[in-house]
Scaffold this motif. Structure first.
Motif, short mmCIF file in Angstrom:
data_model
loop_
_atom_site.label_atom_id
_atom_site.label_comp_id
_atom_site.label_asym_id
_atom_site.label_seq_id
_atom_site.Cartn_x
_atom_site.Cartn_y
_atom_site.Cartn_z
N GLN A 210 6.10 4.94 15.50
CA GLN A 210 6.72 3.69 15.91
C GLN A 210 6.16 2.51 15.11
O GLN A 210 6.90 1.60 14.74
CB GLN A 210 6.51 3.46 17.41
CG GLN A 210 7.28 4.43 18.29
CD GLN A 210 6.98 4.24 19.75
OE1 GLN A 210 6.17 3.38 20.14
NE2 GLN A 210 7.61 5.05 20.59
N ALA A 213 7.75 2.51 11.76
CA ALA A 213 9.13 2.03 11.86
C ALA A 213 9.16 0.50 12.02
O ALA A 213 10.00 -0.18 11.41
CB ALA A 213 9.83 2.70 13.04
N ILE A 214 8.23 -0.03 12.83
CA ILE A 214 8.19 -1.49 13.03
C ILE A 214 7.83 -2.20 11.73
O ILE A 214 8.43 -3.22 11.37
CB ILE A 214 7.17 -1.83 14.15
CG1 ILE A 214 7.70 -1.34 15.50
CG2 ILE A 214 6.91 -3.33 14.20
CD1 ILE A 214 6.70 -1.47 16.62
N ARG A 215 6.83 -1.64 11.01
CA ARG A 215 6.46 -2.26 9.73
C ARG A 215 7.61 -2.19 8.73
O ARG A 215 7.86 -3.15 7.99
CB ARG A 215 5.22 -1.56 9.16
CG ARG A 215 3.92 -1.98 9.82
CD ARG A 215 2.72 -1.51 9.02
NE ARG A 215 2.60 -0.06 9.06
CZ ARG A 215 1.88 0.61 9.94
NH1 ARG A 215 1.22 -0.05 10.86
NH2 ARG A 215 1.82 1.93 9.91
N SER A 216 8.30 -1.07 8.69
CA SER A 216 9.44 -0.94 7.78
C SER A 216 10.54 -1.95 8.13
O SER A 216 11.10 -2.60 7.25
CB SER A 216 9.99 0.49 7.86
OG SER A 216 11.13 0.63 7.04
N ASP A 217 10.80 -2.10 9.43
CA ASP A 217 11.81 -3.08 9.85
C ASP A 217 11.37 -4.49 9.48
O ASP A 217 12.19 -5.32 9.04
CB ASP A 217 12.04 -2.99 11.35
CG ASP A 217 12.74 -1.69 11.75
OD1 ASP A 217 13.33 -1.05 10.85
OD2 ASP A 217 12.68 -1.31 12.93
N ALA A 218 10.06 -4.78 9.69
CA ALA A 218 9.57 -6.12 9.36
C ALA A 218 9.69 -6.41 7.86
O ALA A 218 10.08 -7.52 7.45
CB ALA A 218 8.11 -6.26 9.81
N SER A 220 11.83 -5.07 5.82
CA SER A 220 13.26 -5.23 5.51
C SER A 220 13.75 -6.61 5.92
O SER A 220 14.48 -7.27 5.17
CB SER A 220 14.06 -4.14 6.25
OG SER A 220 15.44 -4.30 6.01
N ILE A 221 13.32 -7.06 7.11
CA ILE A 221 13.72 -8.40 7.57
C ILE A 221 13.14 -9.47 6.66
O ILE A 221 13.80 -10.45 6.31
CB ILE A 221 13.26 -8.60 9.03
CG1 ILE A 221 14.04 -7.66 9.95
CG2 ILE A 221 13.47 -10.05 9.46
CD1 ILE A 221 13.54 -7.65 11.37
N SER A 224 15.11 -9.66 3.51
CA SER A 224 16.40 -10.30 3.76
C SER A 224 16.26 -11.81 3.86
O SER A 224 17.06 -12.57 3.30
CB SER A 224 17.02 -9.73 5.04
OG SER A 224 17.25 -8.34 4.94
#
Length: 317
Positions: A210, A213-218, A220-221, A224
């Motif tokens: 998890q 996944a959170i670091r990857s999402d961060a 990516s955000i 962006s």
């Protein structure tokens, strides 16, 4: 006088004995079966409370039974699980008389019923042999199957009572005590420790996954947002360059006027706070007023050749 007293007492005692011999009482929590020479039929069953008449023994007898639920439990006994572990259990059951007439014909009294039910209940302990030890002792409540074992025991008891036709209804079967033999306890603790370690490792693995996944999402955000910010900044820069080009095209038509406007803007920014500006009216440069704020090299303020001086204005009170 004494003879009369003895006579009265004798009559009273006789009435009491007669009432005892010819009547009986059924309480609100009882049902009675009145037999004639040991036989009974449907008319012999009395389910309402009150005083009833009967013939004295041996012509008729009355058997009273409780309508309440009753408890039967077994003694501690050792059983084996499906995987060969030995456990000690004590079980119990609640029951009541459903058909008084059939109960009388098959068992006669409640003591005999308790004895028969204890035997039947003890026989149901074989249901523990259909589950594994881990299903009986586990730190995870969702894996326990004690309720399932109790349900199977209840089903077996109901089937046996339906076959034997005792007139008894079983309401509940449960496990009163569950004891581990001394030789099994260390194995149980070791297995529980292993289960705890496995669960902890699983939780840590999920947490790491998890977190990734959170670091990857961060990330990516973040990319962006930076991409959008750079694109927006580039658009602003492009608009600024376009607007500057348009202004330069206008200023090229009259360079002196453009210089004058820039000078006035600079003066407004420099002298906008508590400042008085004094210059020589004969030496005003209409094309560039800003040059009168700057002393020429080597000149002193107020001397010939000096363009002017800015005198601070005392602050307003």
């Amino acid at each position: 006088m004494k003879n009369k007293l003895f006579l009265i007492v004798g009559v009273i005692v006789g009435l009491v004995l007669m009432s005892y011999m010819f009547t009986f009482v059924v309480r609100f929590d009882q049902v009675a079966v009145r037999t004639s020479f040991g036989s009974a039929d449907e008319s012999s069953v009395i389910k309402t409370s009150g005083i009833r008449f009967r013939l004295p023994w041996p012509f008729q007898q009355v058997h009273r039974y409780s309508t309440h639920k009753q408890l039967v439990d077994t003694s501690l006994g050792q059983v084996l699980t499906e995987d060969g572990y030995s456990v000690i259990v004590q079980t119990y059951m609640t029951w009541k008389i459903e058909d008084p007439l059939q109960f009388y014909k098959s068992l006669r009294d409640e003591a005999a019923a308790v004895s028969k039910l204890s035997e039947l209940l003890g026989a149901t302990s074989g249901q523990f042999g259909q589950v594994k030890f881990v299903d009986l002792v586990n730190a995870d409540p969702t894996r326990l199957k004690l309720g399932e074992v109790e349900g199977k025991m209840l089903g077996v008891l109901k089937a046996d009572l339906a076959r034997l036709n005792y007139g008894i209804e079983v309401d509940h079967v449960g496990i009163r005590r569950f004891v581990l033999p001394e030789q099994v306890t260390p194995k149980v603790f070791d297995r529980m420790k292993s289960d705890r370690d496995n669960r902890a490792a699983s939780v840590r693995t999920r947490g790491t996954s998890q977190a990734s996944a959170i670091r990857s999402d961060a990330q990516s955000i973040r990319k962006s947002i930076l991409s959008f910010a750079n694109k927006y900044a580039e658009e602003i820069r492009t608009r600024g360059l376009t607007q500057a080009a348009e202004e330069y095209a206008v200023f090229e038509k009259d360079e002196q006027f453009a210089i004058f406007l820039r000078s006035m803007e600079a003066l407004e920014k420099i002298l906008n706070v508590n400042t008085t500006f004094i210059i020589d009216a004969n030496k005003v440069d209409q094309h560039n007023p800003l040059r009168h704020l700057i002393n020429e090299p080597g000149a002193t303020p107020g001397a010939p050749g000096n363009s002017g001086a800015a005198t601070p204005k005392p602050p307003l009170r």
